[in-house]
Design an enzyme around this catalytic site. Structure first.
Site, PDB file in Angstrom:
ATOM      1  N   ASP A  18       0.870  -1.181   0.000  1.00  0.00           N
ATOM      2  CA  ASP A  18       0.000   0.000   0.000  1.00  0.00           C
ATOM      3  C   ASP A  18       0.906   1.229   0.000  1.00  0.00           C
ATOM      4  OD1 ASP A  18       0.890   0.356   2.601  1.00  0.00           O
ATOM      5  OD2 ASP A  18      -1.098   0.385   3.517  1.00  0.00           O
ATOM      6  N   HIS A  19       0.334   2.411   0.184  1.00  0.00           N
ATOM      7  CA  HIS A  19       1.128   3.642   0.132  1.00  0.00           C
ATOM      8  C   HIS A  19       2.235   3.651   1.193  1.00  0.00           C
ATOM      9  CE1 HIS A  19      -2.330   4.089   2.747  1.00  0.00           C
ATOM     10  NE2 HIS A  19      -1.658   4.972   3.451  1.00  0.00           N
TER      11      HIS A  19
ATOM     12  N   CYS B 158       3.189  -3.031   4.046  1.00  0.00           N
ATOM     13  CA  CYS B 158       2.353  -1.892   4.419  1.00  0.00           C
ATOM     14  C   CYS B 158       3.100  -1.161   5.533  1.00  0.00           C
ATOM     15  CB  CYS B 158       0.932  -2.314   4.811  1.00  0.00           C
ATOM     16  SG  CYS B 158       0.766  -3.242   6.346  1.00  0.00           S
TER      17      CYS B 158
ATOM     18  N   THR C 153       2.851  -1.316   8.842  1.00  0.00           N
ATOM     19  CA  THR C 153       3.246  -2.199   9.943  1.00  0.00           C
ATOM     20  C   THR C 153       3.491  -3.645   9.518  1.00  0.00           C
ATOM     21  OG1 THR C 153       0.940  -2.713  10.336  1.00  0.00           O
ATOM     22  CG2 THR C 153       1.876  -0.868  11.599  1.00  0.00           C
ATOM     23  N   GLY C 154       2.998  -4.012   8.364  1.00  0.00           N
ATOM     24  CA  GLY C 154       3.017  -5.412   7.932  1.00  0.00           C
ATOM     25  C   GLY C 154       1.844  -6.182   8.515  1.00  0.00           C
TER      26      GLY C 154
ATOM     27  N   GLY D 157      -1.750  -5.215   8.811  1.00  0.00           N
ATOM     28  CA  GLY D 157      -3.010  -5.234   8.049  1.00  0.00           C
ATOM     29  C   GLY D 157      -2.902  -6.092   6.803  1.00  0.00           C
TER      30      GLY D 157
ATOM     31  N   HIS E 204       9.585 -23.817   9.224  1.00  0.00           N
ATOM     32  CA  HIS E 204       8.523 -24.459  10.009  1.00  0.00           C
ATOM     33  C   HIS E 204       7.137 -24.308   9.381  1.00  0.00           C
ATOM     34  CE1 HIS E 204      10.896 -24.333  14.060  1.00  0.00           C
ATOM     35  NE2 HIS E 204      11.669 -24.579  13.030  1.00  0.00           N
TER      36      HIS E 204
ATOM     37  N   ARG F 178       7.268   0.932   8.298  1.00  0.00           N
ATOM     38  CA  ARG F 178       7.446   1.895   9.388  1.00  0.00           C
ATOM     39  C   ARG F 178       8.040   1.225  10.628  1.00  0.00           C
ATOM     40  NH1 ARG F 178       1.387   4.133   8.237  1.00  0.00           N
ATOM     41  NH2 ARG F 178       1.864   5.122   6.234  1.00  0.00           N
TER      42      ARG F 178
ATOM     43  N   HIS G 255       6.071 -30.586  11.015  1.00  0.00           N
ATOM     44  CA  HIS G 255       5.681 -29.289  10.454  1.00  0.00           C
ATOM     45  C   HIS G 255       4.635 -29.469   9.343  1.00  0.00           C
ATOM     46  CE1 HIS G 255       8.486 -27.327  12.975  1.00  0.00           C
ATOM     47  NE2 HIS G 255       9.561 -27.814  12.371  1.00  0.00           N
TER      48      HIS G 255
ATOM     49  N   ARG H 125       1.272 -29.988  10.979  1.00  0.00           N
ATOM     50  CA  ARG H 125       0.693 -28.743  11.526  1.00  0.00           C
ATOM     51  C   ARG H 125       0.133 -27.865  10.411  1.00  0.00           C
ATOM     52  NH1 ARG H 125       5.953 -28.546  15.430  1.00  0.00           N
ATOM     53  NH2 ARG H 125       5.215 -30.165  16.838  1.00  0.00           N
TER      54      ARG H 125
HETATM   55  C1  RB5 Z   1      -1.800   2.965   6.372  1.00  0.00           C
HETATM   56  O1  RB5 Z   1      -1.740   4.212   6.973  1.00  0.00           O
HETATM   57  C2  RB5 Z   1      -1.561   1.875   7.391  1.00  0.00           C
HETATM   58  O2  RB5 Z   1      -2.688   1.729   8.196  1.00  0.00           O
HETATM   59  C3  RB5 Z   1      -1.203   0.586   6.705  1.00  0.00           C
HETATM   60  O3  RB5 Z   1      -0.081   0.756   5.899  1.00  0.00           O
HETATM   61  C4  RB5 Z   1      -0.887  -0.594   7.609  1.00  0.00           C
HETATM   62  O4  RB5 Z   1       0.058  -0.251   8.575  1.00  0.00           O
HETATM   63  C5  RB5 Z   1      -2.034  -1.308   8.158  1.00  0.00           C
HETATM   64  O5  RB5 Z   1      -1.892  -2.309   8.879  1.00  0.00           O
END
Ligand code: RB5
Length: 142
Positions: A7-8, A64, A66-67, A69, A97, A108, A133, A136
């Site tokens: 995403d952005h 994204c 945080t990775g 979502g 595994h 981020r 593994h 599972r």
């Molecule tokens: C976008 O602002 C942010 O929510 C997305 O990139 C991600 O971190 C969601 O989990």
């Protein structure tokens, strides 16, 4: 073939990952997004997950902010095992595994240098093929 999507929040890191893949002669397909304009991560999780499930690509990388979502979204597709990794130990373990087929990264959360090492570890570690593994993973699929 490696499917890559973001995403952005992950756009800038994706460009660095492309440089790494180019430098290592690894083939990839870019499933977007194609700019830093705000967009919805489930759309790119869907595109990359479908590319793997229909056999177009063997592995995927999703990014994204945080990775989180984008991995939650990808893991809704049966057969997808997306692992959000913040270090090389996690990337190695999830290949050995869990036979993870998608690496998720938080742009981020991890710096570019760490992210590229994580990508390298993920792409160069094989599944252990250990029966416990496999058992599972089969339970997850069921
Ligand atoms: C976008 O602002 C942010 O929510 C997305 O990139 C991600 O971190 C969601 O989990």
């Amino acid at each position: 073939m490696i499917a890559v999507g973001c995403d952005h929040g992950g756009y800038e890191l994706k460009q660095e990952i492309f440089k790494y893949l180019d430098a290592h002669g690894l083939e990839y397909k870019d499933y977007g997004t194609y700019s830093e304009d705000s967009c919805d991560y489930p759309d790119y999780a869907k595109a990359v997950s479908e590319a793997i499930l229909n056999g177009e690509c063997e592995r995927g990388i999703l990014i994204c902010g945080t990775g989180i979502g984008i991995s939650i979204a990808a893991n809704r597709y049966p057969g997808i095992r997306a692992a959000n990794c913040t270090d090389c130990f996690m990337a190695e373990a999830t290949r050995q595994h869990n036979d993870a087929n998608i690496l998720a990264l938080g742009a981020r959360v991890v710096g570019v240098g760490s992210a590229l090492k994580i990508v390298d570890t993920f792409l160069n570690t094989e599944f252990s093929n250990d029966s416990r593994h496999i058992r599972r993973i089969e339970k997850i699929e069921r």
